[in-house]
Motif scaffolding. Structure first.
Motif, PDB file in Angstrom:
ATOM      1  N   GLU A   1       0.827  -1.190   0.000  1.00 22.97           N
ATOM      2  CA  GLU A   1       0.000   0.000   0.000  1.00 22.97           C
ATOM      3  C   GLU A   1       0.870   1.251   0.000  1.00 22.97           C
ATOM      4  O   GLU A   1       1.819   1.364   0.790  1.00 22.97           O
ATOM      5  CB  GLU A   1      -0.930   0.009   1.221  1.00 22.97           C
ATOM      6  CG  GLU A   1      -1.945  -1.137   1.207  1.00 22.97           C
ATOM      7  CD  GLU A   1      -2.929  -1.053   2.358  1.00 22.97           C
ATOM      8  OE1 GLU A   1      -2.769  -0.143   3.212  1.00 22.97           O
ATOM      9  OE2 GLU A   1      -3.861  -1.867   2.398  1.00 22.97           O
TER      10      GLU A   1
ATOM     11  N   THR B   1       0.786   5.708  -1.744  1.00 23.51           N
ATOM     12  CA  THR B   1       0.102   6.713  -2.537  1.00 23.51           C
ATOM     13  C   THR B   1       0.582   6.645  -3.993  1.00 23.51           C
ATOM     14  O   THR B   1       1.569   5.978  -4.301  1.00 23.51           O
ATOM     15  CB  THR B   1       0.372   8.129  -1.997  1.00 23.51           C
ATOM     16  OG1 THR B   1       1.773   8.427  -2.191  1.00 23.51           O
ATOM     17  CG2 THR B   1       0.025   8.228  -0.518  1.00 23.51           C
TER      18      THR B   1
ATOM     19  N   ILE C   1      -6.394  -1.855 -10.982  1.00 22.23           N
ATOM     20  CA  ILE C   1      -6.217  -1.061  -9.769  1.00 22.23           C
ATOM     21  C   ILE C   1      -7.054   0.211  -9.822  1.00 22.23           C
ATOM     22  O   ILE C   1      -7.781   0.546  -8.888  1.00 22.23           O
ATOM     23  CB  ILE C   1      -4.724  -0.712  -9.576  1.00 22.23           C
ATOM     24  CG1 ILE C   1      -3.931  -1.982  -9.236  1.00 22.23           C
ATOM     25  CG2 ILE C   1      -4.542   0.347  -8.494  1.00 22.23           C
ATOM     26  CD1 ILE C   1      -2.434  -1.783  -9.224  1.00 22.23           C
TER      27      ILE C   1
ATOM     28  N   GLN D   1     -10.320   1.923  -7.500  1.00 16.47           N
ATOM     29  CA  GLN D   1      -9.814   2.799  -6.445  1.00 16.47           C
ATOM     30  C   GLN D   1      -9.728   4.272  -6.862  1.00 16.47           C
ATOM     31  O   GLN D   1      -9.052   5.056  -6.201  1.00 16.47           O
ATOM     32  CB  GLN D   1      -8.438   2.314  -5.980  1.00 16.47           C
ATOM     33  CG  GLN D   1      -8.456   0.876  -5.439  1.00 16.47           C
ATOM     34  CD  GLN D   1      -7.096   0.428  -4.936  1.00 16.47           C
ATOM     35  OE1 GLN D   1      -6.590   0.950  -3.949  1.00 16.47           O
ATOM     36  NE2 GLN D   1      -6.502  -0.531  -5.607  1.00 16.47           N
ATOM     37  N   SER D   2     -10.380   4.633  -7.962  1.00 15.90           N
ATOM     38  CA  SER D   2     -10.374   6.027  -8.389  1.00 15.90           C
ATOM     39  C   SER D   2     -11.746   6.419  -8.896  1.00 15.90           C
ATOM     40  O   SER D   2     -12.632   5.576  -9.073  1.00 15.90           O
ATOM     41  CB  SER D   2      -9.336   6.252  -9.502  1.00 15.90           C
ATOM     42  OG  SER D   2      -9.853   5.845 -10.766  1.00 15.90           O
TER      43      SER D   2
ATOM     44  N   PHE E   1      -8.366  10.271  -6.568  1.00 19.03           N
ATOM     45  CA  PHE E   1      -8.082   9.107  -5.730  1.00 19.03           C
ATOM     46  C   PHE E   1      -8.426   9.461  -4.282  1.00 19.03           C
ATOM     47  O   PHE E   1      -7.550   9.771  -3.478  1.00 19.03           O
ATOM     48  CB  PHE E   1      -6.610   8.693  -5.842  1.00 19.03           C
ATOM     49  CG  PHE E   1      -6.264   7.995  -7.124  1.00 19.03           C
ATOM     50  CD1 PHE E   1      -6.344   6.609  -7.230  1.00 19.03           C
ATOM     51  CD2 PHE E   1      -5.871   8.723  -8.236  1.00 19.03           C
ATOM     52  CE1 PHE E   1      -6.034   5.966  -8.414  1.00 19.03           C
ATOM     53  CE2 PHE E   1      -5.560   8.089  -9.428  1.00 19.03           C
ATOM     54  CZ  PHE E   1      -5.639   6.705  -9.518  1.00 19.03           C
TER      55      PHE E   1
ATOM     56  N   ILE F   1      -3.235   3.605  -1.955  1.00 14.92           N
ATOM     57  CA  ILE F   1      -3.713   2.641  -2.957  1.00 14.92           C
ATOM     58  C   ILE F   1      -3.130   1.262  -2.685  1.00 14.92           C
ATOM     59  O   ILE F   1      -1.963   1.125  -2.313  1.00 14.92           O
ATOM     60  CB  ILE F   1      -3.307   3.105  -4.380  1.00 14.92           C
ATOM     61  CG1 ILE F   1      -3.724   4.576  -4.605  1.00 14.92           C
ATOM     62  CG2 ILE F   1      -3.908   2.189  -5.436  1.00 14.92           C
ATOM     63  CD1 ILE F   1      -5.192   4.839  -4.418  1.00 14.92           C
TER      64      ILE F   1
ATOM     65  N   TRP G   1      -1.590  -1.847  -4.188  1.00 16.83           N
ATOM     66  CA  TRP G   1      -0.909  -2.219  -5.408  1.00 16.83           C
ATOM     67  C   TRP G   1      -0.748  -3.728  -5.534  1.00 16.83           C
ATOM     68  O   TRP G   1      -0.276  -4.236  -6.516  1.00 16.83           O
ATOM     69  CB  TRP G   1       0.466  -1.539  -5.473  1.00 16.83           C
ATOM     70  CG  TRP G   1       0.310  -0.040  -5.534  1.00 16.83           C
ATOM     71  CD1 TRP G   1       0.262   0.825  -4.466  1.00 16.83           C
ATOM     72  CD2 TRP G   1       0.129   0.772  -6.713  1.00 16.83           C
ATOM     73  NE1 TRP G   1       0.083   2.109  -4.925  1.00 16.83           N
ATOM     74  CE2 TRP G   1       0.003   2.108  -6.285  1.00 16.83           C
ATOM     75  CE3 TRP G   1       0.103   0.473  -8.085  1.00 16.83           C
ATOM     76  CZ2 TRP G   1      -0.189   3.158  -7.178  1.00 16.83           C
ATOM     77  CZ3 TRP G   1      -0.087   1.526  -8.973  1.00 16.83           C
ATOM     78  CH2 TRP G   1      -0.229   2.848  -8.523  1.00 16.83           C
TER      79      TRP G   1
END
Length: 310
Positions: free
Chosen positions: A96, A98, A226, A230-231, A303, A308, A310
């Motif tokens: 995890e 940014t 991803i 998550q966005s 975001f 995030i 990954w």
């Protein structure tokens, strides 16, 4: 924190070699014809108007690195492999960080391989984003330019080489189209002997939509999975990320039989984005620290979770 095996791999993987292969591949990916001028995000790019695009190598002139890369990719990208990596992504423990931390991580890994490399990953991402910004495109498209290659982190997270990270993408589970680069190099792929996978439609149906097609695994597909969860980036941005290496489709016109009405609009988006990926590299390097505040604000806009998986 990611499992130890993933962290340890970043020490040994050759990030510079990955970038050299990726750059060699980029150099043979030349747009075919002019983009149709429309409006807003899909208007014709202006920043590259005076660039000499003939300097980009054509496929037949590509170096041995590119040819050998595609031979390996075309042999190993099978349905079985693609099902395996997608299943692994669902269940493995994920690191995890940014978006900006991810950019710095990828950038640092490449620099450690060779600190003299002329263009780092973060510089390419900023060059793409700045070209989009200077052409007056929407903020979400600027952000797409900034993050579009972050999926290359996959190289350090359990990939099996370069062949499942970079390069042109294509569907698996149906016949390999002759418009894929070096189509003859699929001869050792076991799927060409499968009585279902080697047919025109394979496991799919006409008009099923590209959302239902399994594309060969790589940094595009990885980042797409991803970002979509998550966005708040729009569908056009997701298409730009997922399909920017799908040259058989957006450049050569292959696989149109699987498209639906939604895909027609997404095709316009990918074609509008492509010049900013191919032609934004230049000798003028972006001032990272000066640009960072602007892009941090942009990242936070789309975001909302900040950190995030990954």
């Amino acid at each position: 924190m990611a499992p130890g095996v993933l962290v340890d791999e970043t020490i040994d993987r050759d990030g510079l070699q990955l970038e050299e292969t990726s750059d060699s591949i980029d150099n043979v990916n030349v747009l075919n014809g002019q983009l149709k001028k429309q409006q807003d995000w899909d208007s014709t790019s202006k920043f590259d108007a005076e660039k000499d695009k003939t300097q980009f190598r054509q496929y037949e002139d590509a170096c041995d690195r590119v040819r050998n890369f595609y031979k390996e990719q075309h042999t190993k990208q099978t349905v079985a492999y693609n099902l395996k990596v997608r299943n692994n992504l669902k269940f493995q423990k994920r690191e995890e960080m940014t978006i900006w931390e991810a950019m710095e991580k990828l950038n640092t890994l490449i620099d450690e391989s060779d600190p003299d490399t002329s263009l780092s990953q973060i510089q390419h991402l900023l060059q793409s984003a700045e070209a989009i910004r200077k052409d007056g495109k929407p903020r979400w498209m600027q952000l797409t330019g900034l993050i579009h290659d972050l999926g290359k982190l996959l190289f350090f997270y359990g990939s099996e080489g370069q062949w499942d990270v970079v390069g042109d993408t294509f569907p698996v589970g149906c016949a390999f189209d002759e418009r894929i680069i070096y189509p003859g190099s699929f001869s050792d792929n076991p799927d060409i002997k499968d009585p279902i996978y080697n047919t025109k439609y394979g496991i799919y149906s006409p008009g099923c939509g590209l959302d239902n097609i399994m594309l060969s695994w790589g940094h595009d597909e990885y980042l797409y999975n991803i970002v979509k969860d998550q966005s708040t980036l729009p569908a056009e941005a997701l298409a730009m990320i997922r399909y920017h290496s799908f040259y058989p489709w957006h450049r050569e016109g292959a696989y149109r039989e699987f498209m639906n009405e939604h895909d027609e609009k997404m095709l316009e988006a990918v074609r509008a984005f492509n010049p900013y990926d191919l032609y934004s590299k230049s000798d003028g390097l972006p001032e990272i620290e000066q640009l960072k505040p602007y892009y941090l604000e942009l990242i936070d806009e789309y975001f909302p979770q900040k950190v995030i998986r990954w």
